[in-house]
Design a protein around this motif. Sequence first.
Motif: not given
Lengths: 206, 578
Positions: A41, A112, A145, A147-148, B459-463, B512, B514, B524, B526, B540, B574-578
């Motif tokens: 991936r 970023i 872009g 963080r994760s 900043a831009r973060r996702d989980m 996801s 974000c 914002r 997403f 989305f 955590k280990k499965l986060q992209p």
Amino acid sequence: MPHLAATPPTSSAAAVPAAGRIAFRRPWNTPQPEALRLRLRLRARGVRREDGGGVRTEEQEQTAPRTFYDLLGISADGSPDDVRASYRRLALKYHPDVSPPGAAAENTRRFIEVQEAYETLSDPSRRASYDRALARGVCRLAFSGRRSQSHHAYYHYQEQEEGSGWRRSWEDQIAELKRRSVAKDSEENLSWGARMRRRAEASAAE
Amino acid sequence: MAEQFYTVASDSETTGEDKSQASFPDVAVGIDIGTSKCSVAIWNGHQVELLKNTRNQKGMRSYVMFKDDTLSAGVTGGAAKENAHEERDILSGSAIFNMKRLIGRMDTDEVVQASKTLPFLVQTLGIGVRPFIAALVNNMWRSTTPEEVLAIFLLELKALVEMHLKHPVRNAVLTIPVAFSRFQQTRIERACAMAGLHVLRLMPEPTAVALLYAQQQQQLVHDNMGSGIEKIALIFNMGAGYCDVAVAATAGGVSQIRALSGCTAGGEDILQNIMRHVLPNFDGIYAGQTMDRIKSMSLLRIATQDAIHRLVSQESVEINIDLGNGHMVSKVLDHSEFEQVNRAIFDKCEKIINQCLADAKLVPEDINDVILVGGCSKIPRIRSLVLGLCKKEVSYKNIDALEAAVSGAALEGAIASGVNDPSGSLDLLTIQATPMNLGIRADGDSFAAIIPRNTTVPARRDMLFTTTHDKQTEALIAVYEGEGERAEDNHLLGYFKITGIPAAPKGAVDISVCMDIDAANVLRVFAGVVKPQGPAIPPFIEVRMPTLDDGHGWCGQALAKMYGRILDLAVLPKKLQP
């Protein structure tokens, strides 16, 4: 006084490409071992990053940075001061507060990326893990872009390091020794505290 | 309330482009609305200039007087009338002050509870709705809201600025406390919109000071041909309503905010503590606002405030007041007693300083300069506390404690307006950070932080998340902001549903979430499915936060009760986060 009606949220130009990128991620049709799936991936994502997805011009494609060091414009043995100075220089260039209005969206994305590269290279333990990953040719394009992704890449380094230590060849070890002898700052940064933090982070990862 | 007192601008104007498109030179003004005093400044082409009102004041009282069916704000202090507003008038129940303390708060908030003994009317029901606020007009309580009061105040401030500059003013940079939630920030923006002002930036007060510090350091390098070595400053700001700390790393005109921390502790809390100390049955005596009680309370408040001010330069002070109805106060207050009574407040200050240093991963020896700003920074105990924690003998001298925040806001206004100065005075940048965690409710009532505290902005973060039930096709995204481990301990910003999740065994679908914060601090969210198992992928969803119009406390509880279990999400490991 009557409450003002809320305006419906409007889409921003910066959001659309990112949302598209997220929504159209390539699906995996067949189940695969976890480690292999993660590796595939990540590599696939790197390939798409290289394509540019239409965001970058032809010229930018050719000069697109391939590592955090390239992105910050410093050499692999740059000192922590070099990292900080480069970060400030690029921040003054890309931060939306100082961007021309027309370029704000693109520059925000670049900022970023620069921020993520800076955060990785300014933390001694994260930089050491990143350097080892680069030396093995793994996760070369390990920034985006999001963080994760970097977060995951970091854990991936840890996993590799712990699980496949026996596979490191003597060539890798020689390269590592050369790198350390050249970059004294980097070596000094691998203090006891940094090693303790790395172990704490590794145990947190498991 | 009569409509003609202010112009109601539509909300869409607050979402306009950051950069001005006007034909006249439209540099954003800097506004610092403190809980007790406000000021306004502008970049005049060469430097920052603080504007004065018709009474030649740079610092103007933050209140609006509703007396006699006419409105006048503290900007002019009623100077147009034959009798200017005296302190007693402001405390007569006809004026609303402390609006910055009250704006955007629920009636369960301890700050609102503490405000019920103010001379104007504050009523609470204790169920998480906005408090009822009213001013005394012609012997009747007339209702208003903190947003309206602030809008009236800003309207008068805007008129003052336009009179000075001789042209309309459109954009503004306002300072806010670090502890302000996003919901409170939207209230500020709403009040500005009512007054015809577009908020270019909302700037935490210590980061505005950091920008001023960066300019001074750059000037120093210019003058002395020194190296652009990095300097670390700890900025402590304590005003009448809030206490803030920031750690900023500065070099080459770039000020990077390493950590932010804030709390609701200020001069008003100190004043309340001392009033209750010198009059032990304070709450009993002043329950319910009658004319006699309001008058008596104002006497006590004025005397106590005066005593606290004198204590800055004296070893002890006497407080002697006849409050009427047989209540007398006769007391000598010294420093140790003052510090004992306010120990909880000083502990709060100490806590946020230590948290800020820890977040920045610094020890006191790393700090080059300690900058103390805000009215309460003159209190000896505060000074010794901050300097002691940072192991410094003296604080940084070149910044005025009362003008620093508004000067920094004016600088930011010039920079964000695209002003270019040939002398290089505006080759500056503040790299902001988020003061609070941002995330969603997941795994029951847990709070999953997606953008952690002190993340650099933009900043831009996702989980990644996944379903918690077999064949679950919808999920509730409830967005929260705050420091608590449980979602309910934090501020609810808004919510929406993800629909069209492919029916599959639980845990098989990746979702996801974000979060994106832009330079204007707009958040914002997403969210959508990223690992489809079926033939079609639903689009989305993009939502600008906050979506709630009021900070109703029970909204979060209702959402959790109705949808918390059936539309829950689980955080992927955590280990499965992209």
